[in-house]
Design a protein around this motif. Structure first.
Motif, mmCIF file in Angstrom:
data_model
loop_
_atom_site.group_PDB
_atom_site.id
_atom_site.type_symbol
_atom_site.label_atom_id
_atom_site.label_comp_id
_atom_site.label_asym_id
_atom_site.label_seq_id
_atom_site.Cartn_x
_atom_site.Cartn_y
_atom_site.Cartn_z
ATOM 1 N N GLY A 1 15.614 -1.500 -6.601
ATOM 2 C CA GLY A 1 16.719 -1.686 -6.857
ATOM 3 C C GLY A 1 17.419 -1.470 -5.121
ATOM 4 N N ARG A 2 17.138 -1.766 -4.326
ATOM 5 C CA ARG A 2 16.657 -1.258 -2.780
ATOM 6 C C ARG A 2 17.031 -2.661 -2.498
ATOM 7 N NH1 ARG A 2 15.708 2.633 1.197
ATOM 8 N NH2 ARG A 2 17.164 3.844 -0.273
ATOM 9 N N GLU B 1 0.786 -1.543 0.318
ATOM 10 C CA GLU B 1 -0.350 -0.060 0.152
ATOM 11 C C GLU B 1 0.587 1.218 -0.392
ATOM 12 O OE1 GLU B 1 -2.642 0.520 3.262
ATOM 13 O OE2 GLU B 1 -3.358 -1.852 2.885
ATOM 14 N N HIS B 2 0.669 2.203 -1.153
ATOM 15 C CA HIS B 2 1.506 3.624 -0.996
ATOM 16 C C HIS B 2 0.598 4.650 -1.119
ATOM 17 C CE1 HIS B 2 0.876 4.513 -5.313
ATOM 18 N NE2 HIS B 2 0.369 2.428 -5.138
ATOM 19 N N SER B 3 1.105 5.734 -0.933
ATOM 20 C CA SER B 3 0.346 7.247 -0.934
ATOM 21 C C SER B 3 0.267 7.495 -2.492
ATOM 22 C CB SER B 3 1.530 7.816 -0.309
ATOM 23 O OG SER B 3 0.832 9.723 -0.576
ATOM 24 N N THR B 4 -1.304 7.445 -2.439
ATOM 25 C CA THR B 4 -1.315 7.978 -4.040
ATOM 26 C C THR B 4 -0.304 8.838 -4.601
ATOM 27 O OG1 THR B 4 -3.013 9.525 -3.590
ATOM 28 C CG2 THR B 4 -3.977 7.233 -4.071
ATOM 29 N N SER B 5 -0.060 9.593 -4.228
ATOM 30 C CA SER B 5 0.685 10.705 -4.420
ATOM 31 C C SER B 5 2.286 10.232 -5.362
ATOM 32 C CB SER B 5 1.431 12.485 -3.667
ATOM 33 O OG SER B 5 2.210 11.496 -2.272
ATOM 34 N N LEU B 6 2.807 8.840 -5.238
ATOM 35 C CA LEU B 6 3.860 8.149 -5.151
ATOM 36 C C LEU B 6 3.393 8.003 -6.628
ATOM 37 C CD1 LEU B 6 6.298 7.595 -4.752
ATOM 38 C CD2 LEU B 6 5.919 5.687 -3.390
ATOM 39 N N SER C 1 5.735 3.491 -10.868
ATOM 40 C CA SER C 1 6.676 2.730 -11.500
ATOM 41 C C SER C 1 8.227 3.681 -11.131
ATOM 42 C CB SER C 1 6.916 3.550 -12.947
ATOM 43 O OG SER C 1 7.121 5.068 -13.246
ATOM 44 N N ILE C 2 8.004 4.837 -10.062
ATOM 45 C CA ILE C 2 9.155 5.187 -8.899
ATOM 46 C C ILE C 2 9.148 3.816 -7.822
ATOM 47 C CG2 ILE C 2 9.719 6.491 -7.805
ATOM 48 C CD1 ILE C 2 9.048 8.411 -9.909
ATOM 49 N N LEU C 3 7.964 3.374 -7.419
ATOM 50 C CA LEU C 3 7.720 2.964 -6.387
ATOM 51 C C LEU C 3 8.659 1.544 -6.705
ATOM 52 C CD1 LEU C 3 6.919 2.151 -3.178
ATOM 53 C CD2 LEU C 3 4.640 1.320 -4.292
#
Length: 79
Positions: free
Chosen positions: A20-21, A4-9, A12-14
């Motif tokens: 990567g990490r 689950e993530h913020s709608t502002s994120l 593709s970046i997430l």
């Protein structure tokens, strides 16, 4: 993995950050991975993403089960 993530994120970046990490941290924690994936990419290109709404965990699990065993070229990739 369900995230689950913020709608502002931007998704593709997430995904880029998660891949990567984890591709750096997993071999540190599990050194055997260094030998297994030396010179190759840890993650495949692409990702699957579903929007919010009427998609249940069961629907996602069914999709993942359907994708098992297929070569990467046959798997659906969501952008």
């Amino acid at each position: 993995m369900h995230v689950e993530h913020s709608t502002s994120l931007i998704i593709s970046i997430l995904v880029k950050k998660l891949k990567g990490r984890s591709s750096r941290l997993l071999p540190q924690e599990f050194p055997k991975l260094n030998k297994q994936y030396w010179g190759r990419h840890f993650w495949a290109v692409g990702y699957g993403a579903w929007s919010t709404g009427k998609i249940t965990d069961e629907m996602v699990q069914e999709y993942l089960e359907h994708q098992k065993g297929k070569p990467n070229s046959e798997k659906a990739i969501g952008y």
